[in-house]
Design an enzyme around this catalytic site. Structure first.
Site, short mmCIF file in Angstrom:
data_model
loop_
_atom_site.label_atom_id
_atom_site.label_comp_id
_atom_site.label_asym_id
_atom_site.label_seq_id
_atom_site.Cartn_x
_atom_site.Cartn_y
_atom_site.Cartn_z
N GLU A 1 15.77 -4.15 -3.45
CA GLU A 1 15.65 -2.92 -5.07
C GLU A 1 16.34 -2.79 -6.00
O GLU A 1 17.92 -2.74 -6.29
CB GLU A 1 16.21 -1.54 -4.05
CG GLU A 1 15.47 0.15 -4.51
CD GLU A 1 16.18 0.94 -3.69
OE1 GLU A 1 15.22 1.81 -2.97
OE2 GLU A 1 17.43 0.93 -3.68
N TYR B 1 11.75 1.74 -11.85
CA TYR B 1 12.30 1.91 -10.42
C TYR B 1 10.94 0.34 -9.79
O TYR B 1 9.95 0.55 -10.18
CB TYR B 1 11.73 2.78 -9.32
CG TYR B 1 11.73 2.49 -7.96
CD1 TYR B 1 13.80 2.37 -7.49
CD2 TYR B 1 11.12 1.72 -7.65
CE1 TYR B 1 12.97 2.09 -5.80
CE2 TYR B 1 11.17 1.49 -5.78
CZ TYR B 1 12.90 1.76 -5.22
OH TYR B 1 12.90 1.22 -3.68
#
Length: 396
Positions: A206, A118
């Site tokens: 993101e 991530y």
């Protein structure tokens, strides 16, 4: 302004970030054609069909599926396009899917295991610095990782005076447990991602997951991107990516009328001039036992046409049980605002919710007299507390 995954990936690719390649399709036939084209260009045999909506958690809602042949591509795309996709980040009604991204399969077998990470870039408002947030635990359950194992979430703050320094990109790659080719690939990925974030005037990038492939390539498999609305005047190429179908319909209508409006989940509509006064008004409503139904800044020219437009926007929300108009007359005269309220009310006919009008500033006394003598079902107030008491009374 939020972007779709495929749009975010287009921006990333323009800054040299490796992405999972894909083609947008608006119906099942286009999806099959896209799959054929991807196979010819990339050699992929399987395809991932991804719903394109402004919401995370699409996989959990059935909006991301793997197709192993062209028949499955057609069937899956046909079932996803047109559906109301419900995810943890949508309302109970979900969001209607108008298009899908047909993407290449990047989880192919190879010399090493694939890994998911991530990585996001955003502004840390507490420090006034950009921040890269990253974790070894990428994938669908990143929210649970943050809640249950916060020590697996790392952050790296970037001084705006220097930008991202090479040692910081290497530190991120090291903390992700990478080495060799994958380490070098990740440092390049992070540097290019940060450059994309800064030079596109984004408020967030993101990437979840960032994938290390079986042959040690690093690529963005997903992209959730928000562009700073205030920068769109100089990023016209990104402004053209706006998809109004994904936004709140009332907010879109208000924006077209030049009103600063944010839809909330309360029962008292607000009509205010000035953002600071609007925030104070929402506090006032909560203290009176209500909940603000919206943030609405009509600006400095609260004439009859503008007030009428604001009324109509507020009344589109069936949850509104009362309306509080709170205007400070500095440049704008309160008596003109009062006359605007009266004219708008008469133009609209009957308004079936109580209206409290607080006007303070230039000609406030004249404004109160106009409201009181209008014969309309409108209550006037001068002091903040008086307005709060009247809101409390009408809410029962």
């Amino acid at each position: 302004m939020n972007l779709h995954e495929y749009q975010g990936k287009e921006i990333l690719a323009s800054f040299g970030v490796r992405i999972q390649r894909g083609i947008v399709a608006h119906n099942a036939k286009e999806a099959v054609d896209a799959a054929k084209q991807l196979t010819a260009e990339t050699g992929t045999g399987w395809h991932v069909i991804k719903a394109q909506v402004h919401a995370g958690g699409r996989g959990k809602g059935g909006g991301v599926k793997l197709a192993k042949n062209l028949k499955e591509v057609e069937e899956i795309a046909g079932s996803i396009i047109g559906m109301n996709l419900v995810t943890p980040q949508t309302s109970a009604e979900g969001k209607k899917v108008h298009q899908v991204l047909v993407a290449e399969d990047v989880y192919y077998p190879g010399a090493s295991e694939t890994s998911e990470f991530y990585v996001s870039v955003l502004l840390n408002r507490g420090t006034g610095k950009n921040m890269i947030m990253y974790s070894t635990e990428g994938g669908m359950d990143i929210e649970e990782v943050a809640e249950n194992t916060p020590h697996l979430i790392f952050t790296e703050e970037i001084d705006p005076a220097t930008g991202l320094l090479p040692f910081q990109a290497r530190k991120i790659a090291f903390n992700l447990g990478l080495s060799g080719t994958a380490f070098k690939e990740m440092t390049k990925f992070v540097a290019s991602l940060y450059k994309a974030y800064v030079e596109s005037d984004s408020s967030m990038f993101e990437i979840n997951p960032v994938l290390k492939t079986s042959d040690d390539k690093i690529m963005a498999v997903d992209a959730k991107v928000s562009i700073d609305d205030n920068a769109l005047y100089r990023r016209k190429q990104y402004a053209e990516m706006r998809d109004l179908r994904e936004e709140n319909a009332i907010e879109v209508e208000a924006g077209a009328l030049g009103l600063n409006y944010v839809d909330l989940e309360g029962n008292v509509g607000c009509m205010v001039n000035g953002a600071g006064l609007a925030m104070a008004t929402m506090d006032l409503i909560k203290q009176a036992g209500g909940e603000p139904a919206n943030f609405l800044d009509v600006g400095g020219t609260a004439d009859a046409a503008r007030v009428e437009a604001a009324f109509k926007i507020i009344l589109k929300d069936p949850a509104v049980k009362a309306i509080l108009i709170n205007i400070f007359g500095g440049i704008v005269r309160c008596d003109r605002v009062a006359q605007g309220v009266i004219d708008a009310y008469k133009n609209m006919g009957t308004i079936n919710v109580p209206i409290i009008v607080r006007l303070q500033g230039t000609n406030a006394d004249v404004a109160k007299e106009l409201i009181d003598n209008s014969g309309l079902d409108v209550q006037s107030a001068v002091q903040f507390q008086e307005a709060a008491d009247k809101v409390k009374a009408v809410l029962g």
